[in-house]
Design an enzyme around this catalytic site. Structure first.
Site, mmCIF file in Angstrom:
data_model
loop_
_atom_site.group_PDB
_atom_site.id
_atom_site.type_symbol
_atom_site.label_atom_id
_atom_site.label_comp_id
_atom_site.label_asym_id
_atom_site.label_seq_id
_atom_site.Cartn_x
_atom_site.Cartn_y
_atom_site.Cartn_z
ATOM 1 N N ASN A 83 5.132 -3.738 13.369
ATOM 2 C CA ASN A 83 5.067 -3.127 13.831
ATOM 3 C C ASN A 83 4.565 -3.148 15.301
ATOM 4 O O ASN A 83 3.294 -4.030 15.735
ATOM 5 C CB ASN A 83 3.762 -1.488 13.694
ATOM 6 C CG ASN A 83 3.720 -0.739 14.433
ATOM 7 O OD1 ASN A 83 4.128 -0.769 15.182
ATOM 8 N ND2 ASN A 83 2.236 -0.167 13.732
ATOM 9 N N TRP A 84 5.805 -3.302 16.217
ATOM 10 C CA TRP A 84 4.908 -3.402 17.276
ATOM 11 C C TRP A 84 4.350 -2.958 18.492
ATOM 12 O O TRP A 84 3.897 -3.259 19.676
ATOM 13 C CB TRP A 84 6.446 -4.624 18.294
ATOM 14 C CG TRP A 84 7.814 -5.321 17.926
ATOM 15 C CD1 TRP A 84 7.061 -5.541 16.740
ATOM 16 C CD2 TRP A 84 8.774 -5.742 18.304
ATOM 17 N NE1 TRP A 84 8.461 -7.127 16.347
ATOM 18 C CE2 TRP A 84 8.976 -6.665 17.562
ATOM 19 C CE3 TRP A 84 9.601 -5.522 19.493
ATOM 20 C CZ2 TRP A 84 10.219 -7.416 18.041
ATOM 21 C CZ3 TRP A 84 10.490 -5.784 20.120
ATOM 22 C CH2 TRP A 84 11.130 -7.655 18.846
ATOM 23 N N LYS A 85 4.031 -1.917 17.726
ATOM 24 C CA LYS A 85 3.617 -0.556 18.366
ATOM 25 C C LYS A 85 4.084 -0.658 20.058
ATOM 26 O O LYS A 85 5.287 -0.050 20.255
ATOM 27 C CB LYS A 85 1.920 -1.483 18.356
ATOM 28 C CG LYS A 85 1.466 -1.141 17.355
ATOM 29 C CD LYS A 85 -0.620 -1.399 17.227
ATOM 30 C CE LYS A 85 -0.517 -1.453 15.851
ATOM 31 N NZ LYS A 85 -1.617 -1.253 15.776
ATOM 32 N N HIS A 137 1.109 6.808 11.231
ATOM 33 C CA HIS A 137 0.329 5.960 11.667
ATOM 34 C C HIS A 137 -1.212 6.067 11.885
ATOM 35 O O HIS A 137 -1.204 7.100 12.563
ATOM 36 C CB HIS A 137 0.966 4.688 12.186
ATOM 37 C CG HIS A 137 -0.214 3.562 12.377
ATOM 38 N ND1 HIS A 137 -0.922 3.524 13.522
ATOM 39 C CD2 HIS A 137 0.460 1.682 11.962
ATOM 40 C CE1 HIS A 137 -1.307 2.199 13.218
ATOM 41 N NE2 HIS A 137 -0.327 1.537 12.599
ATOM 42 N N GLU A 145 -2.829 5.321 14.458
ATOM 43 C CA GLU A 145 -3.040 5.618 15.494
ATOM 44 C C GLU A 145 -2.787 7.298 16.200
ATOM 45 O O GLU A 145 -2.882 7.525 17.483
ATOM 46 C CB GLU A 145 -2.436 4.245 16.729
ATOM 47 C CG GLU A 145 -3.379 2.857 16.058
ATOM 48 C CD GLU A 145 -2.017 2.233 16.102
ATOM 49 O OE1 GLU A 145 -1.463 1.963 16.916
ATOM 50 O OE2 GLU A 145 -3.160 0.793 15.815
ATOM 51 N N GLU A 174 -3.007 1.122 4.912
ATOM 52 C CA GLU A 174 -3.690 0.800 6.273
ATOM 53 C C GLU A 174 -5.303 1.312 6.024
ATOM 54 O O GLU A 174 -5.206 2.176 6.938
ATOM 55 C CB GLU A 174 -2.988 0.659 7.529
ATOM 56 C CG GLU A 174 -2.181 0.483 7.175
ATOM 57 C CD GLU A 174 -1.263 0.401 8.551
ATOM 58 O OE1 GLU A 174 -0.595 -0.812 8.313
ATOM 59 O OE2 GLU A 174 -1.020 1.622 9.569
ATOM 60 N N GLY A 219 -5.997 -3.819 14.345
ATOM 61 C CA GLY A 219 -5.655 -4.446 14.404
ATOM 62 C C GLY A 219 -7.599 -5.651 15.507
ATOM 63 O O GLY A 219 -8.752 -5.688 16.269
ATOM 64 N N SER A 249 -4.449 -6.491 9.872
ATOM 65 C CA SER A 249 -4.749 -7.499 9.842
ATOM 66 C C SER A 249 -4.170 -8.689 9.321
ATOM 67 O O SER A 249 -5.153 -9.533 9.122
ATOM 68 C CB SER A 249 -6.707 -7.771 10.124
ATOM 69 O OG SER A 249 -7.409 -6.558 11.790
ATOM 70 N N GLY A 308 -0.399 -6.761 15.262
ATOM 71 C CA GLY A 308 -0.387 -7.842 16.157
ATOM 72 C C GLY A 308 -0.295 -8.748 15.657
ATOM 73 O O GLY A 308 0.916 -10.082 16.442
HETATM 74 C C1 PEP Z 1 -0.429 -1.319 12.066
HETATM 75 O O1 PEP Z 1 -0.026 -1.260 13.271
HETATM 76 O O2 PEP Z 1 0.342 -1.563 11.379
HETATM 77 C C2 PEP Z 1 -1.228 -2.507 12.388
HETATM 78 C C3 PEP Z 1 -1.574 -3.484 10.812
HETATM 79 O O3 PEP Z 1 -1.484 -3.203 12.982
HETATM 80 P P1 PEP Z 1 -2.596 -4.611 13.221
HETATM 81 O O4 PEP Z 1 -2.086 -6.276 12.128
HETATM 82 O O5 PEP Z 1 -2.680 -5.702 14.359
HETATM 83 O O6 PEP Z 1 -3.986 -4.313 12.276
#
Ligand code: PEP
Length: 249
Positions: A9-11, A94, A96, A166, A172, A212, A234
């Site tokens: 997931n490049w966000k 998601h 976010e 998640e 993050g 993470s 990330g």
């Molecule tokens: C995500 O954006 O879905 C995610 C799990 O981010 P990260 O791996 O940076 O925690």
């Protein structure tokens, strides 16, 4: 048997030149992987990344989609538009988007239904906040997200659905759920799906861990029987790191 899948997931990262370079770099690195693999990129990168990844094993996905095919919804992109350019996956709900853009279980339900109708696999995100975990509410939160998020869905619909568990406190932050905790929570999700949609759906549904996940913890997380893959934020922005995760041991 459920085939594992690792999804990046490049966000809101990567201008087109960088996006193309990252995609190009990934191709040889993940060629031999046993897991499926995809990257969910910003809308403006979809077409160029799709071109770079044509005829490779790496799928391309978006990070959100509206529920209508078209209409007066300024700033939104429809699943029909994503289907038109050959997009295979779309992240829905998601944390976010739930936190910053008012996404609810109801809108997750509508977006997911629309996406799968357009032959796009929905990666539906669920997970608890830190305070919900600390108050012992994780299972209640997940049950509600699943019951409302998949309300009126059929067994057939789940052929185009992947769930990503998640925990919001792990996204993050560098904090990961322990492999045992992640496995137990995913088992709870699978059992809830079984209760609501039957054994067949629950056994075939891929449920990923996200939060993470990185080159250091991937092997342990992926050794757990209930974890069918990862949604990686990330660590998906560097080709070598993402490839190491896709090629977990
Ligand atoms: C995500 O954006 O879905 C995610 C799990 O981010 P990260 O791996 O940076 O925690």
């Amino acid at each position: 048997m459920r085939k594992p899948i690792i999804i990046g997931n490049w966000k809101m990262n990567k201008l087109q030149q960088d996006a193309k370079e990252l995609a190009k770099e990934l191709i040889p690195l993940v060629q031999g992987s046993l897991a499926d693999c995809a990257v969910c990129v910003p809308y403006t990168d979809l077409i160029c990344v799709k071109e770079v990844l044509a005829n490779t094993k790496i799928g391309v996905g978006a990070q959100n989609a509206h529920w209508a095919d078209n209409g007066a919804f300024t700033g939104e992109v429809s699943p029909a538009m994503l289907e038109e350019i050959g997009i295979s996956y779309c992240v829905i709900g998601h944390s976010e988007r739930r936190q910053y853009f008012g996404e609810t279980d109801k809108t997750v339900n509508m977006r997911t239904a629309a996406v799968i109708k357009h032959n796009i696999t929905a990666i539906v995100c669920v997970g608890e906040l830190l305070e919900e975990r600390e108050e012992g509410k994780t299972e209640n939160v997940l049950r509600k997200q699943i019951t409302e998020g998949f309300k009126n869905f059929s067994e057939d619909d789940f052929k185009k659905i992947i769930i990503a568990y998640e925990p919001v406190w792990a996204i993050g932050t560098g904090k990961t759920a322990t492999a045992e905790d992640a496995n137990a929570t995913i088992l709870f999700i699978r059992n809830t799906i079984k209760e609501l949609f039957g054994e067949n759906v629950s056994q075939n549904l891929r449920i990923l861990y996200g939060g993470s996940m990185n080159t250091k913890n991937v092997d342990e997380l992926m050794s757990m029987p209930e974890i069918d893959g990862g949604l990686i934020g990330g660590a998906s922005l560097k080709a070598a790191d993402f490839a190491r995760i896709v090629n977990y041991r």
